[in-house]
Design a protein around this motif. Structure first.
Motif, short mmCIF file in Angstrom:
data_model
loop_
_atom_site.label_atom_id
_atom_site.label_comp_id
_atom_site.label_asym_id
_atom_site.label_seq_id
_atom_site.Cartn_x
_atom_site.Cartn_y
_atom_site.Cartn_z
N ALA A 191 31.18 8.56 6.28
CA ALA A 191 32.28 8.71 5.74
C ALA A 191 33.20 7.82 5.41
O ALA A 191 33.87 7.59 4.30
N ARG A 192 32.96 6.46 5.89
CA ARG A 192 33.57 5.05 5.48
C ARG A 192 32.91 4.58 4.34
O ARG A 192 33.76 4.15 3.39
N GLU A 193 31.77 4.82 3.93
CA GLU A 193 31.12 4.23 2.94
C GLU A 193 31.23 5.16 1.43
O GLU A 193 31.22 4.52 0.47
N THR A 194 31.16 6.28 1.85
CA THR A 194 31.35 7.16 0.75
C THR A 194 32.77 7.41 0.34
O THR A 194 33.07 7.88 -0.90
N GLY A 195 33.91 7.48 1.31
CA GLY A 195 35.38 7.74 0.89
C GLY A 195 35.47 9.11 1.03
O GLY A 195 36.54 9.78 0.74
N LEU A 196 34.42 10.04 1.49
CA LEU A 196 34.38 11.51 1.43
C LEU A 196 35.32 11.93 2.96
O LEU A 196 35.26 11.15 4.08
N PRO A 197 35.87 12.91 3.04
CA PRO A 197 36.51 13.21 4.47
C PRO A 197 35.58 13.62 5.51
O PRO A 197 34.41 13.94 5.30
N ASP A 198 36.07 13.13 6.79
CA ASP A 198 35.27 13.10 8.16
C ASP A 198 34.55 14.83 8.00
O ASP A 198 33.60 14.78 8.49
N ALA A 199 35.38 15.72 7.75
CA ALA A 199 34.90 17.07 7.60
C ALA A 199 33.58 17.37 6.96
O ALA A 199 32.90 18.43 6.92
N ALA A 200 33.15 16.30 5.87
CA ALA A 200 32.07 16.70 5.18
C ALA A 200 30.73 16.39 5.88
O ALA A 200 29.78 16.42 5.01
N PHE A 201 31.00 15.72 7.10
CA PHE A 201 29.83 15.42 7.66
C PHE A 201 29.40 15.93 9.17
O PHE A 201 28.89 15.49 9.74
N GLU A 202 30.02 17.26 9.34
CA GLU A 202 29.69 17.93 10.54
C GLU A 202 28.29 18.42 10.86
O GLU A 202 28.00 18.10 11.97
N THR A 203 27.54 18.44 9.97
CA THR A 203 26.10 18.90 10.11
C THR A 203 25.37 17.51 10.70
O THR A 203 24.79 17.76 11.76
N VAL A 204 25.71 16.63 10.02
CA VAL A 204 25.21 15.31 10.47
C VAL A 204 25.57 15.02 11.71
O VAL A 204 24.71 14.76 12.70
N ARG A 205 26.78 15.13 12.20
CA ARG A 205 27.54 14.89 13.54
C ARG A 205 26.76 15.90 14.40
O ARG A 205 26.55 15.46 15.75
N LEU A 206 26.67 17.12 14.23
CA LEU A 206 26.36 17.89 15.25
C LEU A 206 24.64 17.74 15.35
O LEU A 206 24.25 17.89 16.76
N HIS A 207 24.06 17.57 14.43
CA HIS A 207 22.66 17.27 14.65
C HIS A 207 22.42 16.20 15.41
O HIS A 207 21.30 15.95 16.31
N ALA A 208 23.09 15.14 15.29
CA ALA A 208 22.96 14.03 16.19
C ALA A 208 23.05 14.28 17.75
O ALA A 208 22.50 13.79 18.52
N ARG A 237 24.48 10.77 -3.84
CA ARG A 237 23.27 11.11 -3.00
C ARG A 237 23.34 11.92 -1.75
O ARG A 237 22.78 12.69 -1.43
N TYR A 238 24.84 11.76 -1.15
CA TYR A 238 25.10 12.54 -0.07
C TYR A 238 25.26 14.20 -0.51
O TYR A 238 24.61 15.18 0.25
N ARG A 239 25.69 14.30 -1.41
CA ARG A 239 25.87 15.71 -1.99
C ARG A 239 24.45 16.35 -2.60
O ARG A 239 24.32 17.51 -2.03
N ARG A 240 23.65 15.48 -2.72
CA ARG A 240 22.26 15.98 -3.02
C ARG A 240 21.64 16.11 -1.99
O ARG A 240 20.97 17.18 -2.02
N TYR A 241 21.74 15.28 -1.03
CA TYR A 241 21.19 15.39 0.31
C TYR A 241 21.60 16.75 1.08
O TYR A 241 20.88 17.41 1.42
N LEU A 242 22.83 17.21 0.86
CA LEU A 242 23.04 18.34 1.40
C LEU A 242 22.53 19.63 0.83
O LEU A 242 22.07 20.59 1.49
N ARG A 243 22.50 19.59 -0.67
CA ARG A 243 21.92 20.73 -1.30
C ARG A 243 20.36 20.71 -0.70
O ARG A 243 19.80 21.69 -0.55
N ALA A 244 19.54 19.37 -0.69
CA ALA A 244 18.13 19.66 -0.31
C ALA A 244 18.04 20.12 1.09
O ALA A 244 16.99 20.92 1.54
#
Length: 230
Positions: A156-173, A37-44
């Motif tokens: 990052a914890r719940e998906t097991g994906l690297p922290d670097a995959a969430f920079e946009t979420v972090r920056l927009h927060a 779902r997170y990958r699909r979220y990034l695409r959308a």
């Protein structure tokens, strides 16, 4: 737009935002499908965010074509400046997706779903055929519903994906709260008439509904191996 009118807009939004919050909660629910779902979220979100700068630039240009409009002289500089602030954010999403293993053309080459077209396309219609101030309702919702400060770490914890995959979420927060305050100050000083105030509100309410529908589409994504019509 007076301070009381800003408060009125926020009140109207408060009545419908629980729908968006519930859709967001469903999308981020921790389960085995969350990484997909997170990958699909990034695409959308790439499909949505890549339109932000063109939308603001077109709305600003429309303002400059309305020289006798009392709203345009204050609205155009805000839109030009905000377009610069938002420039390149679609590239952030491409970088995040690459960390998850998604190639760029998975985001740039896919056909946007109807929910994206409804979310973004309505703004083009209103700014061309009504008034570019409509875009402020759209901005109010997108920036007034920034990711929660701890969301990137939790995902990052719940998906097991690297922290670097969430920079946009972090920056927009970090960024969007300040942008919301800037928008409120603009709305307080714009001399909007009743029809323009209604247009901003209609745009905002439409944005909430369309974004909730988009989140629900993301949530309904099939697990790996299931067929999809995308």
């Amino acid at each position: 737009m007076s301070a009381s009118a800003v408060a009125s807009l926020r009140l109207e939004l408060s009545l419908v935002q629980p729908v968006l919050w519930a859709a967001s909660a469903r999308m981020w629910h921790p389960d085995p499908r969350l990484p997909g779902r997170y990958r699909r979220y990034l695409r959308a979100m790439h499909q949505v965010i890549r339109a932000s700068v063109p939308l603001m630039e077109r709305a600003a240009a429309r303002c400059e074509a309305l020289p006798r409009d009392p709203v345009a002289p204050s609205l155009a500089p805000y839109l030009w400046a905000h377009a610069e602030e938002e420039r390149g954010h679609d590239e952030w999403l491409l970088a995040d997706a690459a960390v998850t293993g998604a190639p760029p053309d998975e985001l740039t080459g896919s056909v946007p779903p109807p929910q994206v077209a409804a979310l973004v396309g309505a703004q083009y219609y209103w700014l061309e055929h009504s008034h570019p101030v409509a875009l402020l309702g759209y901005i109010a919702v997108l920036e007034g519903n920034a990711p929660a400060p701890g969301l990137a770490g939790r995902l990052a914890r719940e998906t097991g994906l690297p922290d670097a995959a969430f920079e946009t979420v972090r920056l927009h927060a970090d960024l969007d709260d300040g942008h919301s305050a800037d928008l409120d100050r603009l709305l307080e000083r714009l001399p909007l008439d009743a029809a323009q105030r209604s247009l901003v509100a209609v745009s905002a309410l439409h944005t909430v509904a369309s974004l909730a529908e988009l989140f629900d589409r993301i949530t309904a994504a099939p697990i790996e191996g299931e067929s999809t019509d995308d």
